[in-house]
Design an enzyme around this catalytic site. Structure first.
Site, mmCIF file in Angstrom:
data_model
loop_
_atom_site.group_PDB
_atom_site.id
_atom_site.type_symbol
_atom_site.label_atom_id
_atom_site.label_comp_id
_atom_site.label_asym_id
_atom_site.label_seq_id
_atom_site.Cartn_x
_atom_site.Cartn_y
_atom_site.Cartn_z
ATOM 1 N N SER A 1 -10.715 78.469 -77.128
ATOM 2 C CA SER A 1 -11.054 77.168 -77.727
ATOM 3 C C SER A 1 -11.859 76.350 -76.734
ATOM 4 O O SER A 1 -11.398 76.081 -75.617
ATOM 5 C CB SER A 1 -9.771 76.419 -78.064
ATOM 6 O OG SER A 1 -10.048 75.038 -78.189
ATOM 7 N N HIS B 1 -13.747 79.653 -80.600
ATOM 8 C CA HIS B 1 -13.009 78.751 -81.487
ATOM 9 C C HIS B 1 -13.516 77.331 -81.246
ATOM 10 O O HIS B 1 -13.472 76.822 -80.122
ATOM 11 C CB HIS B 1 -11.515 78.862 -81.175
ATOM 12 C CG HIS B 1 -10.644 78.066 -82.088
ATOM 13 N ND1 HIS B 1 -10.233 78.520 -83.315
ATOM 14 C CD2 HIS B 1 -10.099 76.826 -81.945
ATOM 15 C CE1 HIS B 1 -9.465 77.611 -83.897
ATOM 16 N NE2 HIS B 1 -9.375 76.578 -83.083
ATOM 17 N N ASP C 1 -13.223 73.468 -82.224
ATOM 18 C CA ASP C 1 -12.321 72.475 -82.818
ATOM 19 C C ASP C 1 -13.098 71.236 -83.235
ATOM 20 O O ASP C 1 -13.572 70.471 -82.389
ATOM 21 C CB ASP C 1 -11.241 72.092 -81.800
ATOM 22 C CG ASP C 1 -10.196 73.183 -81.634
ATOM 23 O OD1 ASP C 1 -9.666 73.658 -82.656
ATOM 24 O OD2 ASP C 1 -9.908 73.564 -80.480
ATOM 25 N N MET D 1 -12.875 67.679 -84.907
ATOM 26 C CA MET D 1 -11.850 66.657 -85.192
ATOM 27 C C MET D 1 -12.522 65.336 -85.557
ATOM 28 O O MET D 1 -13.496 64.944 -84.910
ATOM 29 C CB MET D 1 -10.983 66.433 -83.956
ATOM 30 C CG MET D 1 -10.323 67.683 -83.426
ATOM 31 S SD MET D 1 -9.215 67.258 -82.078
ATOM 32 C CE MET D 1 -8.682 68.887 -81.547
ATOM 33 N N HIS E 1 -12.727 75.396 -86.651
ATOM 34 C CA HIS E 1 -11.426 74.882 -87.113
ATOM 35 C C HIS E 1 -11.634 73.415 -87.489
ATOM 36 O O HIS E 1 -11.740 72.547 -86.622
ATOM 37 C CB HIS E 1 -10.418 75.062 -85.968
ATOM 38 C CG HIS E 1 -9.061 74.515 -86.257
ATOM 39 N ND1 HIS E 1 -8.116 74.331 -85.282
ATOM 40 C CD2 HIS E 1 -8.476 74.113 -87.424
ATOM 41 C CE1 HIS E 1 -7.010 73.848 -85.825
ATOM 42 N NE2 HIS E 1 -7.216 73.691 -87.118
ATOM 43 N N MET F 1 -10.587 70.169 -88.435
ATOM 44 C CA MET F 1 -9.458 69.222 -88.522
ATOM 45 C C MET F 1 -10.004 67.914 -89.049
ATOM 46 O O MET F 1 -10.139 66.924 -88.322
ATOM 47 C CB MET F 1 -8.819 69.079 -87.141
ATOM 48 C CG MET F 1 -7.972 70.283 -86.782
ATOM 49 S SD MET F 1 -7.553 70.360 -85.041
ATOM 50 C CE MET F 1 -8.963 71.240 -84.410
ATOM 51 N N MET G 1 -0.736 76.954 -87.069
ATOM 52 C CA MET G 1 -0.770 76.104 -85.867
ATOM 53 C C MET G 1 0.556 76.209 -85.126
ATOM 54 O O MET G 1 1.625 76.079 -85.720
ATOM 55 C CB MET G 1 -1.008 74.636 -86.251
ATOM 56 C CG MET G 1 -2.406 74.328 -86.748
ATOM 57 S SD MET G 1 -3.731 74.746 -85.594
ATOM 58 C CE MET G 1 -3.366 73.728 -84.162
ATOM 59 N N ASP H 1 -2.691 79.226 -82.849
ATOM 60 C CA ASP H 1 -3.484 78.272 -82.074
ATOM 61 C C ASP H 1 -2.586 77.172 -81.519
ATOM 62 O O ASP H 1 -1.950 76.451 -82.291
ATOM 63 C CB ASP H 1 -4.541 77.664 -83.021
ATOM 64 C CG ASP H 1 -5.407 76.625 -82.342
ATOM 65 O OD1 ASP H 1 -5.315 76.483 -81.116
ATOM 66 O OD2 ASP H 1 -6.192 75.967 -83.056
HETATM 67 O O1 LIG Z 1 -6.689 73.045 -82.402
HETATM 68 C C1 LIG Z 1 -6.274 72.869 -81.288
HETATM 69 C C2 LIG Z 1 -5.631 71.598 -80.944
HETATM 70 O O2 LIG Z 1 -5.615 70.828 -82.091
HETATM 71 C C3 LIG Z 1 -6.362 73.971 -80.314
HETATM 72 O O3 LIG Z 1 -7.465 74.807 -80.555
HETATM 73 C C4 LIG Z 1 -6.243 73.653 -78.882
HETATM 74 O O4 LIG Z 1 -7.466 73.341 -78.320
HETATM 75 C C5 LIG Z 1 -5.666 74.796 -78.138
HETATM 76 O O5 LIG Z 1 -5.564 74.449 -76.828
HETATM 77 P P1 LIG Z 1 -4.477 75.075 -75.867
HETATM 78 O O6 LIG Z 1 -3.129 74.742 -76.456
HETATM 79 O O7 LIG Z 1 -4.719 76.540 -75.856
HETATM 80 O O8 LIG Z 1 -4.719 74.405 -74.568
#
Ligand SMILES: O=C(CO)[C@@H](O)[C@H](O)COP(=O)(O)O
Length: 277
Positions: free
Chosen positions: A10, A35, A37, A39, A76, A78, A192, A226
């Protein structure tokens, strides 16, 4: 045997000022997917970036030569749609026929054009859209269901993923995964293992029974986990049946990210091949 291990670091934990280099490095380190993210500050209490940034990083990573191949951009999403829009905006949108407003499908085309390969939306966002649109005139209101979102993502030429938050029971997914129409079935389910919004949180082992239940019913499905994945938690996730592993801080915080990626992959591969590598 479950599908092959896919390690998807990520980039939430990367240096945002140097994302292009971070992504091309990940390919060198033998990561399979990236990945991403996205948001919006509503669905989760954090804001990252949108399609223009994805466009820029795509130019640093070769597009996958096949579906799910190396270099897949696993986005992803969000993002809330109608959930936090004022009711009058949603109603006006539906009356003027603008079905693009306040729907989980709103960003699919933009992300496709930007270089996304797999668009993973949240079940909770699609369901909220349906609930919030319910009171309006059904003749002018176009309902959005998770299956409809999946079909639309496929129509746009992308793979579709559906994500569930820790609060959401896995049972909500059965009728979606059982859809008679293949185009309404997801290519991947994301369970999640933290509350979405931030990297570096503690892994929630409480979510693994969902993974187990999914794997028992669907041996060939890509099941992604994740949040909080690292060398310390990967065995539990792999035992439960996860094959797509997202890891942010464990990869970007490591002295040797390539080694972490390789260990995560090895742990998943060992489980799926019964200990033989
Ligand atoms: O979607 C998410 C957080 O919302 C993840 O993708 C985190 O970015 C994962 O990070 P780590 O827990 O691996 O540091």
């Amino acid at each position: 045997m479950s599908p092959p291990a896919i390690i998807a670091p990520s980039i939430l934990s990367a240096d945002f000022a140097a994302l292009g280099a971070a992504c091309s490095d990940l390919m060198e380190y033998n990561a399979h997917w990236i990945h991403i993210d996205v948001m919006d500050g509503h669905f989760v209490p954090n804001i990252t970036f949108g399609a223009p940034v994805v466009t820029k990083i795509r130019s640093h990573v070769e597009r996958p030569s096949q579906k799910g191949g190396k270099g897949t951009f696993d986005c992803h999403m969000m993002i809330a749609e109608l959930m936090h829009s004022p009711w009058w905006l949603a109603l006006t949108a539906s009356m003027i026929g603008d079905t693009n407003i306040a729907q989980p499908m709103k960003w699919v085309k933009d992300f496709k054009d930007a270089g996304c390969d797999l668009y993973c939306f949240h079940y909770e966002a699609a369901i909220s859209s349906v609930a919030a649109r319910e009171p309006a005139d059904t003749k002018t209101t176009r309902k959005t269901s998770p299956r409809e979102v999946i079909r639309y993502i496929h129509e746009c030429g992308l793979q579709a993923g559906i994500a569930i938050k820790p609060e959401t029971p896995v049972d909500v997914l059965w009728e979606i995964l059982e859809s008679e129409d293949e185009s309404e079935r997801p290519d991947m389910v994301l369970v999640m293992t933290v509350h979405p919004g931030f990297g570096g949180q503690k892994f929630m082992a409480s979510e693994l029974p969902k993974v187990k239940a999914l794997r028992e019913k669907y041996p060939d499905l890509n099941i992604e986990v994740d949040g909080g994945l690292s060398e310390g938690t990967i065995d539990q996730a792999a035992d439960a049946g996860a094959n797509v592993i997202v890891a942010g801080s464990a990869v970007f915080g490591a002295k040797d990210p390539a080694e972490v990626i390789s260990k995560l992959r090895e742990a998943v591969e060992k489980r799926r091949t019964g200990g033989k590598l």
